[in-house]
Scaffold this active site. Structure first.
Site, PDB file in Angstrom:
ATOM      1  N   GLY A  14     -22.383  10.414  -1.868  1.00 45.33           N
ATOM      2  CA  GLY A  14     -21.970  10.170  -0.614  1.00 45.33           C
ATOM      3  C   GLY A  14     -22.944  11.425   0.187  1.00 45.33           C
ATOM      4  O   GLY A  14     -24.068  11.628   0.029  1.00 45.33           O
ATOM      5  N   CYS A  15     -22.217  12.095   1.225  1.00 42.37           N
ATOM      6  CA  CYS A  15     -22.792  13.234   1.881  1.00 42.37           C
ATOM      7  C   CYS A  15     -23.727  14.227   1.052  1.00 42.37           C
ATOM      8  O   CYS A  15     -22.968  14.947   0.512  1.00 42.37           O
ATOM      9  CB  CYS A  15     -21.868  13.983   2.654  1.00 42.37           C
ATOM     10  SG  CYS A  15     -22.324  15.240   3.789  1.00 42.37           S
ATOM     11  N   PHE A  16     -24.810  14.097   1.151  1.00 43.60           N
ATOM     12  CA  PHE A  16     -25.694  15.043   0.591  1.00 43.60           C
ATOM     13  C   PHE A  16     -25.705  16.536   0.639  1.00 43.60           C
ATOM     14  O   PHE A  16     -25.747  17.420  -0.168  1.00 43.60           O
ATOM     15  CB  PHE A  16     -27.285  14.497   0.571  1.00 43.60           C
ATOM     16  CG  PHE A  16     -27.862  14.360   2.051  1.00 43.60           C
ATOM     17  CD1 PHE A  16     -27.557  15.128   3.095  1.00 43.60           C
ATOM     18  CD2 PHE A  16     -28.960  13.610   2.106  1.00 43.60           C
ATOM     19  CE1 PHE A  16     -28.086  15.242   4.399  1.00 43.60           C
ATOM     20  CE2 PHE A  16     -29.605  13.462   3.198  1.00 43.60           C
ATOM     21  CZ  PHE A  16     -29.139  14.141   4.443  1.00 43.60           C
ATOM     22  N   TRP A  17     -24.890  16.963   1.884  1.00 45.40           N
ATOM     23  CA  TRP A  17     -24.806  18.327   2.217  1.00 45.40           C
ATOM     24  C   TRP A  17     -23.686  18.787   1.006  1.00 45.40           C
ATOM     25  O   TRP A  17     -23.838  19.977   0.467  1.00 45.40           O
ATOM     26  CB  TRP A  17     -23.867  18.543   3.544  1.00 45.40           C
ATOM     27  CG  TRP A  17     -24.547  18.260   4.787  1.00 45.40           C
ATOM     28  CD1 TRP A  17     -26.031  18.150   4.731  1.00 45.40           C
ATOM     29  CD2 TRP A  17     -24.068  18.116   5.889  1.00 45.40           C
ATOM     30  NE1 TRP A  17     -26.303  17.802   6.237  1.00 45.40           N
ATOM     31  CE2 TRP A  17     -25.118  17.968   6.716  1.00 45.40           C
ATOM     32  CE3 TRP A  17     -22.833  18.284   6.578  1.00 45.40           C
ATOM     33  CZ2 TRP A  17     -25.223  17.889   8.225  1.00 45.40           C
ATOM     34  CZ3 TRP A  17     -22.563  17.922   7.795  1.00 45.40           C
ATOM     35  CH2 TRP A  17     -23.795  17.770   8.719  1.00 45.40           C
TER      36      TRP A  17
END
Length: 180
Positions: A14-17
């Site tokens: 999902g969101c790499f952050w």
């Protein structure tokens, strides 16, 4: 350890952050880079990946020392960051670019990933099937500079995003909050 003995691991969660910090803070991890992989477009931009036309997933590429932090431990930590039963994205982030995958770099990683996935399936932790695929690693394109180390550069926004996306509550519910 010399550079040639370091290894790479690539995970889409999902969101790499939200995928950088859990790995970045472990011993033996030399680098965690946010980026894109698995698609057909060369050198994609964030905007292109978000358009869902490139086939790329948001991912992290981890350079690690397997003698200090073995691949099997990376896999365990990976599973504790995601909802492996969601085929449509992760938490509030929807679409192909936010789906999960383990990108393996060699046969040893493939065997370890398959074993780890099987163990998770057999654990009964989730009532739905584990849908995270195991794929061959392909070219990894680092994301734009402002995406790198986002949790360090924007700690308040990172914490708000992790909570607001539903990821933090999911991790606490399924893993007891011990994922980082």
């Amino acid at each position: 350890m010399s550079e040639k003995q370091l290894k790479k691991a690539t995970f889409a969660g999902g969101c790499f952050w939200c995928m950088v910090k859990p790995f970045d803070e472990q011993p033996g991890i030399h680098e965690v880079v946010s980026g894109y992989t698995g698609g057909h477009t060369k050198n994609p931009t964030y905007k292109e990946v978000c358009s869902e036309t490139t086939g790329h997933l948001e991912a992290v590429e981890i350079t690690y020392d397997p003698e200090i932090f073995p691949y099997e431990k990376l896999l365990t930590l990976f599973w504790q960051q995601i909802d492996p039963t969601d085929p449509g994205g992760q938490f509030h982030d929807r679409g192909e670019s936010y789906t999960t995958a383990i990108f393996v770099h060699d046969d040893d990683q493939r065997q370890a990933a398959e074993k780890s996935k099987h163990e998770l399936e057999e654990s009964g932790k989730f009532s739905k099937p584990i849908v995270t695929p195991i794929r061959e690693a392909s070219v990894f394109y680092p994301a734009e500079t402002y995406h790198q180390d986002y949790y360090k550069k924007n700690p308040f926004h990172y914490k708000m995003y992790q909570k607001g996306s539903g990821r933090k509550d999911f991790i606490e519910r399924y893993w007891g909050g011990n994922s980082e």
